[in-house]
Design a protein around this motif. Structure first.
Motif, short mmCIF file in Angstrom:
data_model
loop_
_atom_site.label_atom_id
_atom_site.label_comp_id
_atom_site.label_asym_id
_atom_site.label_seq_id
_atom_site.Cartn_x
_atom_site.Cartn_y
_atom_site.Cartn_z
N SER A 57 0.71 -1.09 -0.06
CA SER A 57 0.03 0.19 0.04
C SER A 57 0.76 1.39 0.02
N VAL A 58 0.58 2.26 -0.79
CA VAL A 58 1.22 3.68 -0.90
C VAL A 58 1.18 4.21 0.62
N ALA A 59 0.14 3.82 1.38
CA ALA A 59 0.00 4.45 2.72
C ALA A 59 0.77 3.70 3.78
N PHE A 60 1.20 2.57 3.50
CA PHE A 60 1.99 1.89 4.54
C PHE A 60 3.11 2.40 5.03
N PRO A 61 4.10 3.10 4.45
CA PRO A 61 5.12 3.67 4.86
C PRO A 61 4.80 4.85 5.88
N LYS A 62 3.89 5.91 5.57
CA LYS A 62 3.39 6.84 6.22
C LYS A 62 2.75 6.48 7.42
N ALA A 63 2.09 5.28 7.49
CA ALA A 63 1.28 4.82 8.61
C ALA A 63 2.53 4.24 9.47
N ARG A 64 3.34 3.65 9.17
CA ARG A 64 4.25 2.77 10.04
C ARG A 64 4.98 3.89 10.69
N ASP A 65 5.52 5.11 9.86
CA ASP A 65 6.43 6.05 10.47
C ASP A 65 5.58 6.90 11.56
N ALA A 66 4.38 7.07 11.29
CA ALA A 66 3.48 7.63 12.20
C ALA A 66 3.28 6.70 13.38
N MET A 67 3.23 5.46 13.35
CA MET A 67 3.17 4.81 14.46
C MET A 67 4.52 4.70 15.29
N ASP A 68 5.41 4.65 14.85
CA ASP A 68 6.90 4.51 15.41
C ASP A 68 7.12 5.83 16.06
N ALA A 69 6.71 6.85 15.45
CA ALA A 69 7.12 8.40 15.96
C ALA A 69 5.79 8.70 17.07
N GLY A 70 4.76 7.85 17.16
CA GLY A 70 3.89 8.01 18.40
C GLY A 70 2.96 9.24 17.78
N THR A 71 2.67 9.47 16.80
CA THR A 71 2.12 10.73 16.16
C THR A 71 0.64 10.45 16.49
N LYS A 72 0.23 11.73 17.14
CA LYS A 72 -1.37 11.80 17.70
C LYS A 72 -2.28 12.38 16.81
N PHE A 73 -3.48 11.90 16.70
CA PHE A 73 -4.58 12.35 16.16
C PHE A 73 -5.49 12.74 17.22
N SER A 74 -6.55 13.44 16.90
CA SER A 74 -7.39 14.29 17.72
C SER A 74 -8.93 14.24 17.16
N THR A 75 -9.92 14.12 17.77
CA THR A 75 -11.38 14.33 17.46
C THR A 75 -12.13 14.85 18.62
N LYS A 76 -13.10 15.50 18.44
CA LYS A 76 -14.07 16.22 19.39
C LYS A 76 -15.00 15.10 19.78
N LEU A 77 -15.30 15.04 21.10
CA LEU A 77 -16.20 13.87 21.85
C LEU A 77 -17.61 14.94 21.57
N THR A 78 -18.70 14.32 21.78
CA THR A 78 -19.94 14.89 21.93
C THR A 78 -20.24 15.83 23.14
N ASN A 79 -19.22 15.78 24.14
CA ASN A 79 -19.19 16.61 25.31
C ASN A 79 -18.50 17.73 25.14
N GLY A 80 -17.69 17.83 23.98
CA GLY A 80 -16.70 18.96 23.53
C GLY A 80 -15.31 18.77 24.19
N GLU A 81 -15.21 17.53 24.72
CA GLU A 81 -13.67 17.38 25.22
C GLU A 81 -12.81 16.77 23.92
N THR A 82 -11.53 16.86 23.74
CA THR A 82 -10.67 16.23 22.82
C THR A 82 -10.14 14.87 22.96
N LEU A 83 -10.55 14.06 22.32
CA LEU A 83 -9.94 12.74 22.41
C LEU A 83 -8.58 12.55 21.62
N GLU A 84 -7.49 12.13 22.10
CA GLU A 84 -6.22 11.90 21.46
C GLU A 84 -6.01 10.60 21.27
#
Length: 328
Positions: A125-152
């Protein structure tokens, strides 16, 4: 009409060989002429023309619906779908929008596209190297919960978890890294009987009040996966792992440390950090939190990962933080 207008085998003389290049109007005129012939010719000739008429009709249908120069199509290709070359082009353009970004900037939709492509193509997959590097680096994503708090959350597994429908692997598995959800108990009373499968917390994460805190955009992208856990509990000693189907789950101690109990297999993120029960620093986190593993020797205890990465136990009715995991 002269007999010479027809071939000896009953067909219109060599006319049909050029029908693919005719316009729709010409087809209509040809059919009209054939119809007049059928009316005025004798029975034998009429039968021959009838046979030829069927061939012309099929040719016309093919021209209109099959990509000829008739209505609804263009010469050389049908209107009902893309060619393999076009599909490949669309795929590359679609994935380029994902791989051109730094994974830190991946939206939920980007994360889902990357996961699906990795699930289908694995390391190709062309996305595999990016995903693996993000995993190894501990890259964090985030999204807002319905109560307004941010989930990382971060990637902890690549093609690790089995899809519950048996169709293959989930491309990416994520683990929450923020103590966004309030501290929770595993059960209302101090018992681990039935393990993760029977726990109150599991029900709340997958269908109850804690599930409802997750935004619909996140819920819709989660895949149901099969989790293997020692669900015996009750202080009866180690039991044979059994399967549950979950969209939201807690990691087991085995999935973190790799050499403790038999609840699944260690996730790639923790393996890359060299985490074991005697080398725990790579499992450190902001706060201590529950795992889904029971202490098989005691009837009231579930395992906990402490903030320094070490592991221990907590009473089932005791509240602790929850770092849920999920797969795309």
């Amino acid at each position: 009409m002269h007999a010479a207008a027809f071939s000896p085998r009953g067909g219109v003389a060599r006319r049909a060989a050029r029908l693919r290049g005719q316009s729709t109007i010409e087809y209509v005129l040809i059919i009209a002429v054939i119809s007049l012939v059928v009316v005025f010719a004798g029975p034998q000739v009429s039968q021959a023309v009838h046979n030829q008429f069927a061939g012309v009709a099929n040719t016309l249908a093919g021209g209109i619906h099959g990509g000829g120069s008739g209505l609804g199509g263009t010469s050389g290709g049908g209107s009902g779908g893309n060619t393999p070359d076009q599909e490949q082009k669309d795929y590359l353009e679609d994935m380029k929008s994902v791989t051109d970004k730094d994974p830190r900037d991946w939206t939920l939709e980007d994360q889902k596209k990357a996961a699906e492509d990795i699930a289908e193509k694995g390391t190709a997959s062309v996305a595999f190297p990016k995903a693996r590097d993000a995993m190894d680096a501990g890259t964090k994503f985030s999204t807002k919960l319905t109560n307004g708090e941010t989930l990382e959350y971060r990637i902890v597994g690549i093609n690790h978890d089995d899809l519950a429908d048996g169709s293959g692997k989930a491309g990416l598995t994520f683990e929450t890294t923020s103590p966004t959800l309030p501290s929770q108990r595993m059960n209302a009373t101090d018992t681990n009987a039935g393990g993760w499968e029977a726990s109150e917390l599991r029900g709340r994460l997958n269908t109850g009040d804690l599930w409802s805190l997750l935004p619909v955009e996140l819920q819709s992208k989660m895949e149901a996966v099969t989790k293997m856990t020692d669900n015996q509990g009750g202080g009866k000693g180690p039991g044979a792992p059994s399967a549950t189907t979950d969209k939201v789950f807690l990691l087991s101690t085995t999935e973190v440390y790799g050499d403790l109990q038999s609840d699944g297999t260690q996730y790639e993120y923790y393996a890359s950090k060299g985490v074991t029960t005697s080398n725990c620093s790579g499992a450190s986190s902001s706060l201590g939190h529950w795992t889904r593993s029971v202490d098989p020797s005691y009837s009231a205890l579930f395992r906990i990962v402490y903030s320094n990465g070490n592991w221990g136990d907590g009473s089932a009715a005791y509240t602790d933080y929850v770092f849920p995991a999920f797969s795309f």
